[in-house]
Write an enzyme that holds these catalytic residues in place. Sequence first.
Site, PDB file in Angstrom:
ATOM      1  N   ARG A 139     -12.362 -16.332 -16.859  1.00 59.48           N
ATOM      2  CA  ARG A 139     -11.358 -16.143 -15.550  1.00 59.48           C
ATOM      3  C   ARG A 139     -10.151 -16.827 -16.057  1.00 59.48           C
ATOM      4  NH1 ARG A 139     -11.273 -19.462 -11.540  1.00 59.48           N
ATOM      5  NH2 ARG A 139     -10.211 -18.553  -9.765  1.00 59.48           N
TER       6      ARG A 139
ATOM      7  N   GLY B  20      -4.584 -33.800  -9.878  1.00 64.54           N
ATOM      8  CA  GLY B  20      -4.693 -33.952 -10.801  1.00 64.54           C
ATOM      9  C   GLY B  20      -3.436 -33.415 -11.055  1.00 64.54           C
ATOM     10  N   LEU B  21      -2.854 -32.607 -10.616  1.00 65.73           N
ATOM     11  CA  LEU B  21      -1.531 -31.367 -10.182  1.00 65.73           C
ATOM     12  C   LEU B  21      -0.579 -32.856  -9.874  1.00 65.73           C
ATOM     13  CD1 LEU B  21      -2.375 -28.027  -9.064  1.00 65.73           C
ATOM     14  CD2 LEU B  21      -2.602 -29.584 -11.012  1.00 65.73           C
TER      15      LEU B  21
ATOM     16  N   LEU C 161      -4.079 -37.671   5.836  1.00 69.47           N
ATOM     17  CA  LEU C 161      -3.481 -36.845   6.647  1.00 69.47           C
ATOM     18  C   LEU C 161      -3.766 -36.448   7.726  1.00 69.47           C
ATOM     19  CD1 LEU C 161      -3.334 -34.186   3.315  1.00 69.47           C
ATOM     20  CD2 LEU C 161      -1.359 -35.127   4.009  1.00 69.47           C
TER      21      LEU C 161
ATOM     22  N   TYR D  60     -13.040 -23.689   1.868  1.00 72.46           N
ATOM     23  CA  TYR D  60     -11.985 -24.657   1.073  1.00 72.46           C
ATOM     24  C   TYR D  60     -10.551 -23.063   1.877  1.00 72.46           C
ATOM     25  CZ  TYR D  60      -8.677 -25.360  -2.985  1.00 72.46           C
ATOM     26  OH  TYR D  60      -7.385 -25.181  -3.140  1.00 72.46           O
TER      27      TYR D  60
ATOM     28  N   LYS E 163      -6.967 -23.586   3.210  1.00 74.04           N
ATOM     29  CA  LYS E 163      -5.185 -22.476   2.989  1.00 74.04           C
ATOM     30  C   LYS E 163      -5.152 -21.932   3.813  1.00 74.04           C
ATOM     31  CE  LYS E 163      -5.520 -26.419  -0.291  1.00 74.04           C
ATOM     32  NZ  LYS E 163      -4.352 -27.371  -0.010  1.00 74.04           N
TER      33      LYS E 163
ATOM     34  N   ASP F  86      -0.768 -40.799  -1.383  1.00 77.05           N
ATOM     35  CA  ASP F  86      -2.603 -40.099  -1.530  1.00 77.05           C
ATOM     36  C   ASP F  86      -3.628 -40.949  -0.677  1.00 77.05           C
ATOM     37  OD1 ASP F  86      -4.533 -39.414  -2.611  1.00 77.05           O
ATOM     38  OD2 ASP F  86      -3.330 -38.621  -3.801  1.00 77.05           O
TER      39      ASP F  86
ATOM     40  N   VAL G 260      -7.532 -31.823   0.821  1.00 77.27           N
ATOM     41  CA  VAL G 260      -9.033 -31.086  -0.186  1.00 77.27           C
ATOM     42  C   VAL G 260      -9.097 -30.017  -1.187  1.00 77.27           C
ATOM     43  CG1 VAL G 260     -11.533 -30.302  -0.080  1.00 77.27           C
ATOM     44  CG2 VAL G 260     -11.050 -32.081   1.827  1.00 77.27           C
TER      45      VAL G 260
HETATM   46  C1  15L Z   1      -9.061 -24.514  -6.757  1.00 77.81           C
HETATM   47  O1  15L Z   1      -7.846 -23.838  -5.907  1.00 77.81           O
HETATM   48  C2  15L Z   1      -9.083 -26.126  -7.360  1.00 77.81           C
HETATM   49  O2  15L Z   1      -8.072 -27.198  -6.704  1.00 77.81           O
HETATM   50  C3  15L Z   1      -8.575 -26.479  -8.732  1.00 77.81           C
HETATM   51  O3  15L Z   1      -9.635 -27.034  -8.801  1.00 77.81           O
HETATM   52  C4  15L Z   1      -9.599 -24.601  -9.261  1.00 77.81           C
HETATM   53  O4  15L Z   1     -10.580 -24.952  -9.606  1.00 77.81           O
HETATM   54  C5  15L Z   1      -9.046 -23.404  -9.894  1.00 77.81           C
HETATM   55  O5  15L Z   1      -8.917 -23.121  -8.010  1.00 77.81           O
HETATM   56  C6  15L Z   1      -9.588 -22.389  -9.797  1.00 77.81           C
HETATM   57  O6  15L Z   1      -9.601 -21.685  -9.140  1.00 77.81           O
HETATM   58  O7  15L Z   1      -9.809 -22.089 -11.120  1.00 77.81           O
END
Ligand code: 15L
Length: 275
Positions: free
Chosen positions: A184, A22-23, A62, A146, A150, A42, A84
Amino acid sequence: MSVTQAPPSRFTRLLLTGAAGGLGRQLRPRLKRYCDTLRLSDIAPLEPAHTATGEEIMPCALEDAEAIFQLVAGVQAIVHMGGVSTEQPWAQILPANIVGVVNLYEAARKHGVKRVVFASSNHVMGFWRQNQVVDALSPPRPDGFYGLSKAFGEDVAQMYWDRWGIETVSVRIGSSFPEPKDRRMLSTWLSYDDLERLVVAALTAPVVGHTILYGTSDNCSSWYDNRLARHIGFRPLDSADPYRAAVESRQPSLDLQDPAVIYQGGAFVKAAPQA
Ligand code: 15L
């Protein structure tokens, strides 16, 4: 679409990983303006390269260290959006976000690449509450595998800066979508134009070491304090505020007992991590 006057090319070759995401798709046409050659990668299919405008495509996974070594050869800087990007079973997170980030930094070290922009996430901090403000020194509280991956990526960036002098801006991206979708996101939203401003600032700031930067637009209600990243020179020009009335009318009340309302990670805190 792109937000600033085109500057003279500053990079001969930039690498954008996750270019089909997406980004990545947003950054692809925008980053091209800042380099002679934009290398795109990708595992998902990518639109063919516009070779006339200096694009080149090198698909790879990756977790494939040899392929990543080839991918990084000859680039001046890396915008790492790959991996991911949502909560997924550990078996998917591990190769892309854990093994993959080490492969990328090892390749950067061996090829002498000196700057990385790392797409981290607000989910590193997901179990902080929505009535708290966090900064770059606040302890991580990941909301799942996830977010944990990070946080690991940020630590890899720190280690490669301390040991090898590779600079990184770890961007804890909020919610980057065409517009804020819910209450949010009135606090977490990052416009695509501000995303471009942020990535360009992170690529071009003279000295960054390893900097942690929260990636949001200039939203009136914010949980993030970026004062420790002022040297990056990122100034968001957009804001979620003009969308507030519409968002609030769609979502007039909040369940204050709902963990997705209590915690910064929103719905991510409710997704049970699957080992
Ligand atoms: C993220 O890290 C995700 O990649 C994205 O899809 C959103 O869900 C975003 O966080 C979020 O917290 O809104």
